[in-house]
Structure formats: structure tokens, C-alpha cells
Design an enzyme around this catalytic site. Structure first.
Site, PDB file in Angstrom:
ATOM      1  N   SER A  20      -0.049 -10.324   7.362  1.00  0.00           N
ATOM      2  CA  SER A  20      -1.065  -9.409   7.298  1.00  0.00           C
ATOM      3  C   SER A  20      -0.860  -8.171   8.276  1.00  0.00           C
ATOM      4  O   SER A  20      -0.617  -8.273   9.447  1.00  0.00           O
ATOM      5  CB  SER A  20      -2.366  -9.989   7.642  1.00  0.00           C
ATOM      6  OG  SER A  20      -3.239  -8.993   8.057  1.00  0.00           O
ATOM      7  N   ASN A  59      -2.469  -5.473   9.088  1.00  0.00           N
ATOM      8  CA  ASN A  59      -3.637  -5.164  10.100  1.00  0.00           C
ATOM      9  C   ASN A  59      -3.663  -6.135  11.224  1.00  0.00           C
ATOM     10  O   ASN A  59      -4.079  -5.883  12.229  1.00  0.00           O
ATOM     11  CB  ASN A  59      -4.807  -4.842   9.347  1.00  0.00           C
ATOM     12  CG  ASN A  59      -5.713  -5.931   8.929  1.00  0.00           C
ATOM     13  OD1 ASN A  59      -6.380  -6.527   9.551  1.00  0.00           O
ATOM     14  ND2 ASN A  59      -5.277  -6.344   7.418  1.00  0.00           N
ATOM     15  N   GLU A  68       0.742  -1.298   0.007  1.00  0.00           N
ATOM     16  CA  GLU A  68      -0.025  -0.029  -0.057  1.00  0.00           C
ATOM     17  C   GLU A  68       0.974   1.233  -0.137  1.00  0.00           C
ATOM     18  O   GLU A  68       0.629   2.066  -0.775  1.00  0.00           O
ATOM     19  CB  GLU A  68      -1.097   0.138   1.211  1.00  0.00           C
ATOM     20  CG  GLU A  68      -1.643   1.182   1.375  1.00  0.00           C
ATOM     21  CD  GLU A  68      -2.668   1.358   2.639  1.00  0.00           C
ATOM     22  OE1 GLU A  68      -3.074   0.246   2.988  1.00  0.00           O
ATOM     23  OE2 GLU A  68      -2.492   2.356   3.026  1.00  0.00           O
TER      24      GLU A  68
END
Ligand code: SF4
Length: 284
Positions: A222, A224, A130
Site C-alpha cells: 500500500s 499510502n 493510480e
């Protein structure tokens, strides 16, 4: 052994709408693909169980548009830099764009303020797709800050624009942006963390305060999910368990815990969470 184990599930956990949309579009695309090849640019989400299912449905993962000459490419919810759209256009490769609207918003801010001559500062993990994608909207010229020690000393700018990776804990955003804003004469600061992340982090913290152990379900890669693990560990350093699937609990003696909390990252599908609950019910 506790007489009865109480299992509590965090009020907000599991798939967020951005990931849900990306995954369902990916499954749709593989169903409708006819004779066309379908690729995703990097794994659709950071969850191996979902990736395996998509692979079985005919979705191949590529690392770059350079790897192919035809077909359809899915852009995942993390988004990509501007050059990827340009490259696909030149090669006439169809794109299915599932960039999450929260990420798109950051890309638009960065593009806009870069054009206005602002130095872009991105608070986030430089290795995360991201963040790499966001930096691709200011020609890779953003300063990326993950921790206090990354902040350049004695550097000042006329104009700076600060954005933050969607999954960054708010506390860290405020801590770092408070220092960073002193670097610029004119400062534009945007809290671009997403509400799904905030909700999951707050719910995890709230639940960790009510139980003896926390199970956090989600991919080991991951971002998050890892943040949820860190939050739970603040309250339960010795009894927070990060697992990808129910198998991750095998061999762990949880029978002495009276109250066990369960949460899951935004990229963890429902069926994986249900499997874990089924496993924990054995201790009831
Ligand atoms: S975690 Fe937030 S930014 Fe990321 S896909 Fe989900 S809703 Fe979008």
C-alpha cells in the site's frame, strides 16, 4: 520493562472515504450479483485481509477487460485510463465505477490540458495503478517523475501541466514541482494530493513526536501506508514497525516502550486496527 505502556492512536488513521466507498460497493455487488459474475480490475484495495473476504464473497480479480467476455467489473478507487471504459463499452460489460473523486479530478485535469496541447507531467510512482490510470487520460504521453533524478535535463516546453499522485507527501510535491515548473513557459500546477492522505501523514508525524515507538498498520504493497512508515521513520528510525496484522508483532519485545503510537493506512480496515490494539493491551 516499562511499568505501564501508554497506547495512543493517531487522530486520523484507517479507511478513507474513497476506500470505504469502494469496499462497500464491492460487498454490495457480490450480495446482489444473482447469477452474474463480478470482477474487480486489480485488487479493490491494497489490503490482503479485505481481498480475502471479498474473494470468499465471490469477487474475482482480473487484470484486464480482455480476460472476460461478460459480467460486471468494478473499477477500484485508483481509477483507470480512458481505454478501459472504451473496451468495456465495446464488449458491453457493465461497470461499477468506484474511482475516488480526488482521482477523478486529476483525470479530468489531465484530459482537459492534454486536449489544450499542454505537456502533462505527473509526479508519482510510475508503477502505481493510480498513476498509470491518470496517464491513460493523455494517451500515455505524460512524463512521470518520482524523484529528482527522473527530471529530464535541458528539456523545455511551451506549456506544461503538473499534477501529483494523491498520496505523495506535500514536501516532495513542492520540492519536485519547484524544479519542474522551470521547464515550461506557461505552467499550470495543481496540488492534487488528497486531504485524507494529508491528514493521515500530519497525524502520524505529530504522534511520532510524542511516543517511543510507532506501529504502522497496512498492506506492504500500500503506497499510502508506506508513506506513513517513511514519515514515522524520520523521527523513530529504529522503533517504527510496519505490520499488516497483529501477527506481525508476534515475537517483538515491545515491553520496554512507555508510549506506543498506532496509525494505519487509508486501506486498513477497522477490525485489523482493533486486533492490533487488543494485542498491545497485553503489554499494559
Ligand atoms: S487516499 Fe485519498 S485519493 Fe485515495 S481513495 Fe482515499 S480519499 Fe481517495
Amino acid at each position: 520493562m516499562a511499568e505501564v505502556m501508554i497506547i495512543k492512536i493517531a487522530e486520523s488513521s484507517g479507511f478513507c472515504f474513497g476506500v470505504e466507498k469502494a469496499v462497500s460497493k464491492a460487498f454490495e455487488a457480490t450480495e446482489e450479483k444473482a447469477n452474474k459474475s463480478i470482477y474487480s480490475l486489480g485488487p479493490i484495495i491494497h489490503n490482503n485481509q479485505v481481498i480475502d473476504r471479498l474473494k470468499d464473497s465471490g469477487l474475482d480479480v482480473i487484470e484486464s477487460i480482455k480476460d472476460i467476455d461478460e459480467g460486471t467489473v468494478i473499477i477500484r478507487s485508483h481509477g483507470v485510463g480512458k481505454s478501459v471504459y472504451e473496451e468495456a463499452n465495446i464488449k458491453q460489460i457493465d461497470l461499477i465505477d468506484t474511482t475516488c473523486p480526488f482521482v477523478k479530478r486529476i483525470q479530468n485535469i489531465v484530459k482537459d490540458y492534454h486536449q489544450k496541447g499542454y505537456q502533462i507531467v505527473i509526479i508519482g510512482n510510475p508503477k502505481h495503478p493510480e498513476v498509470k490510470g491518470i496517464n491513460g487520460w493523455c494517451q500515455g504521453q505524460g512524463i512521470i517523475i518520482q524523484d529528482i533524478e527522473d527530471i529530464p535535463e535541458d528539456q523545455t516546453f511551451e506549456n506544461i501541466c503538473i499534477v501529483v499522485q494523491t498520496t505523495m507527501p506535500l514536501k516532495k510535491f513542492h520540492e519536485l514541482s519547484g524544479i519542474l515548473e522551470k521547464m515550461g513557459k506557461h505552467v499550470k500546477k495543481f496540488d492534487t494530493t488528497c486531504f485524507a492522505t494529508k491528514e493521515r501523514q500530519e497525524a502520524a508525524l505529530d504522534l511520532a513526536g510524542q511516543v517511543d515507538a510507532m506501529i504502522v498498520i497496512g498492506g506492504f504493497n500500500s503506497s499510502n501506508t508506506q508513506k506513513l512508515v517513511n514519515i514515522c521513520k524520520e523521527l523513530l528510525p529504529d522503533s517504527t514497525y510496519h505490520i499488516e496484522t497483529a501477527e506481525g508483532l508476534s515475537g517483538k519485545d515491545l515491553s520496554h516502550f512507555e508510549r506506543v503510537g498506532v496509525t494505519a493506512g487509508a486501506s486498513t480496515p477497522d477490525w485489523v486496527i482493533k486486533d492490533v490494539i487488543r494485542y498491545l493491551n497485553k503489554f499494559k
